[in-house]
Design a protein around this motif. Structure first.
Motif, mmCIF file in Angstrom:
data_model
loop_
_atom_site.group_PDB
_atom_site.id
_atom_site.type_symbol
_atom_site.label_atom_id
_atom_site.label_comp_id
_atom_site.label_asym_id
_atom_site.label_seq_id
_atom_site.Cartn_x
_atom_site.Cartn_y
_atom_site.Cartn_z
ATOM 1 N N TYR A 152 0.816 -1.216 0.000
ATOM 2 C CA TYR A 152 0.000 0.000 0.000
ATOM 3 C C TYR A 152 0.849 1.266 0.000
ATOM 4 O O TYR A 152 0.351 2.352 -0.301
ATOM 5 N N ARG A 153 2.132 1.124 0.308
ATOM 6 C CA ARG A 153 2.992 2.312 0.317
ATOM 7 C C ARG A 153 3.333 2.789 -1.091
ATOM 8 O O ARG A 153 3.984 3.819 -1.251
ATOM 9 N N GLU A 154 2.921 2.039 -2.099
ATOM 10 C CA GLU A 154 3.117 2.472 -3.479
ATOM 11 C C GLU A 154 1.855 3.078 -4.088
ATOM 12 O O GLU A 154 1.913 3.627 -5.191
ATOM 13 N N THR A 155 0.735 2.976 -3.379
ATOM 14 C CA THR A 155 -0.529 3.510 -3.912
ATOM 15 C C THR A 155 -1.240 4.388 -2.888
ATOM 16 O O THR A 155 -1.370 5.603 -3.070
ATOM 17 N N VAL A 156 -1.696 3.775 -1.792
ATOM 18 C CA VAL A 156 -2.495 4.505 -0.815
ATOM 19 C C VAL A 156 -1.687 5.617 -0.146
ATOM 20 O O VAL A 156 -2.158 6.753 -0.020
ATOM 21 N N SER A 157 -0.481 5.301 0.274
ATOM 22 C CA SER A 157 0.343 6.295 0.965
ATOM 23 C C SER A 157 0.700 7.485 0.073
ATOM 24 O O SER A 157 0.537 8.641 0.488
ATOM 25 N N PRO A 158 1.190 7.273 -1.165
ATOM 26 C CA PRO A 158 1.446 8.431 -2.033
ATOM 27 C C PRO A 158 0.180 9.237 -2.331
ATOM 28 O O PRO A 158 0.242 10.474 -2.452
ATOM 29 N N TRP A 159 -0.964 8.564 -2.444
ATOM 30 C CA TRP A 159 -2.217 9.289 -2.662
ATOM 31 C C TRP A 159 -2.524 10.196 -1.481
ATOM 32 O O TRP A 159 -2.901 11.359 -1.667
ATOM 33 N N PHE A 160 -2.362 9.692 -0.270
ATOM 34 C CA PHE A 160 -2.635 10.504 0.917
ATOM 35 C C PHE A 160 -1.685 11.693 0.996
ATOM 36 O O PHE A 160 -2.108 12.814 1.299
ATOM 37 N N LEU A 164 -2.134 16.138 0.885
ATOM 38 C CA LEU A 164 -1.518 17.155 1.742
ATOM 39 C C LEU A 164 -0.762 18.194 0.931
ATOM 40 O O LEU A 164 -0.634 19.345 1.359
ATOM 41 N N SER A 165 -0.262 17.813 -0.223
ATOM 42 C CA SER A 165 0.452 18.761 -1.093
ATOM 43 C C SER A 165 -0.501 19.489 -2.037
ATOM 44 O O SER A 165 -0.044 20.270 -2.869
ATOM 45 N N VAL A 166 -1.800 19.241 -1.903
ATOM 46 C CA VAL A 166 -2.853 19.875 -2.711
ATOM 47 C C VAL A 166 -2.665 19.560 -4.196
ATOM 48 O O VAL A 166 -3.022 20.373 -5.055
ATOM 49 N N HIS A 167 -2.076 18.430 -4.496
ATOM 50 C CA HIS A 167 -1.958 17.938 -5.871
ATOM 51 C C HIS A 167 -2.351 16.456 -5.881
ATOM 52 O O HIS A 167 -1.503 15.577 -6.080
ATOM 53 N N PRO A 168 -3.641 16.169 -5.624
ATOM 54 C CA PRO A 168 -4.064 14.770 -5.468
ATOM 55 C C PRO A 168 -3.907 13.962 -6.751
ATOM 56 O O PRO A 168 -4.250 14.421 -7.836
ATOM 57 N N VAL A 169 -3.367 12.759 -6.583
ATOM 58 C CA VAL A 169 -3.221 11.813 -7.691
ATOM 59 C C VAL A 169 -4.277 10.730 -7.478
ATOM 60 O O VAL A 169 -4.034 9.713 -6.820
ATOM 61 N N VAL A 170 -5.455 10.954 -8.025
ATOM 62 C CA VAL A 170 -6.589 10.076 -7.741
ATOM 63 C C VAL A 170 -6.405 8.689 -8.341
ATOM 64 O O VAL A 170 -6.997 7.714 -7.850
ATOM 65 N N GLU A 171 -5.594 8.565 -9.379
ATOM 66 C CA GLU A 171 -5.420 7.262 -10.022
ATOM 67 C C GLU A 171 -4.787 6.250 -9.081
ATOM 68 O O GLU A 171 -5.033 5.040 -9.188
ATOM 69 N N LEU A 172 -3.960 6.717 -8.153
ATOM 70 C CA LEU A 172 -3.305 5.799 -7.222
ATOM 71 C C LEU A 172 -4.325 5.088 -6.346
ATOM 72 O O LEU A 172 -4.255 3.874 -6.134
#
Length: 247
Positions: A152-160, A164-172
């Protein structure tokens, strides 16, 4: 739908969490409480409450490490993936079982004890249902991760972190397993209603008690206190000296 769930919904939940607490504090300080039911029943509460709260601290700490610390950092620190995975599953399982056991005792108490059941509000019922769903899906992810080894650290964690950086990557998040998606959605709903339930007491924990200065006590009878080892039980706080009105 992907944008709505994994970009709009998190910001709505975060906004409700922050502004809701500000509104609640300014308009309902007397209601900022757990509405304790200890007077109705204390034996089950003494068993369930420590399990739930201390286990929840472990769960929270695991989420902070898993979501906020990138995998590249632990790799750079010399922590192999298998060791991180083993530690996360072991500690997460222990903390999760403690929380589930504590919550089970508290729910049984709330249902079985008539006075506690009558003091349960609709908001309490919704809150307990969401807590149960969040914990159940979280434990499902932890236990299935023992064998499936989904990182999950390759998908869920980077998405979260992208939120916080206000640049959400919804595909993750859109390509994560359904159990992770369900867990996140339940937690978002829980965060959104948090300020309007008894969960606000999390921010009124007496943490300052650990750092307060010592209180100075004086015996009522100094002569007896000098020869009585039990004199500490008969003490009163020192009153400040009276100030003269002519000064």
């Amino acid at each position: 739908m992907t944008t709505l769930l994994w970009m709009a919904a998190p910001y709505v939940a975060f906004t409700s969490f922050v502004l809701g607490h500000i509104w609640r504090y300014r308009t309902d300080q007397f209601g900022w409480t757990t509405r304790s039911s200890q007077m109705y029943e204390s034996w089950l509460l003494r068993m369930g409450s420590p399990l739930f709260h201390f286990g929840l601290l472990g769960v929270f700490g695991g989420h902070v490490v898993g979501l906020l610390i990138p995998e590249s950092w632990t790799t750079a620190a010399g922590i192999p993936e298998w060791f991180y995975h083993l530690t996360a599953v072991t500690m997460g399982s222990l903390a999760g079982f403690a929380v589930l056991a504590g919550l089970g005792i508290l729910l049984y108490r709330r249902i079985a004890v008539s006075a506690v059941r009558q003091a349960t509000t609709r908001a309490d019922k919704v809150m307990y249902a969401l807590l149960t769903g969040a914990l159940a899906t979280g434990m499902l992810n932890t236990l299935t991760n023992v064998f499936a080894a989904y990182n999950y650290r390759e998908t869920v964690s980077p998405w979260f972190r992208s939120l916080l950086s206000v640049h959400p990557v919804v595909e993750l998040m859109a390509h994560a397993p359904w159990s992770f998606q369900m867990h996140v959605l339940i937690v978002l709903v829980l965060l959104g209603i948090w300020p309007y339930t008894r969960l606000v007491h999390m921010f009124s924990a007496p943490a300052g008690y650990l750092m307060r200065p010592y209180l100075v006590y004086r015996s009522r009878d100094p002569q007896k206190a000098s020869g009585n080892r039990y004199a500490k039980a008969w003490v009163t706080p020192v009153a400040p000296p009276a100030r003269s009105r002519w000064i």
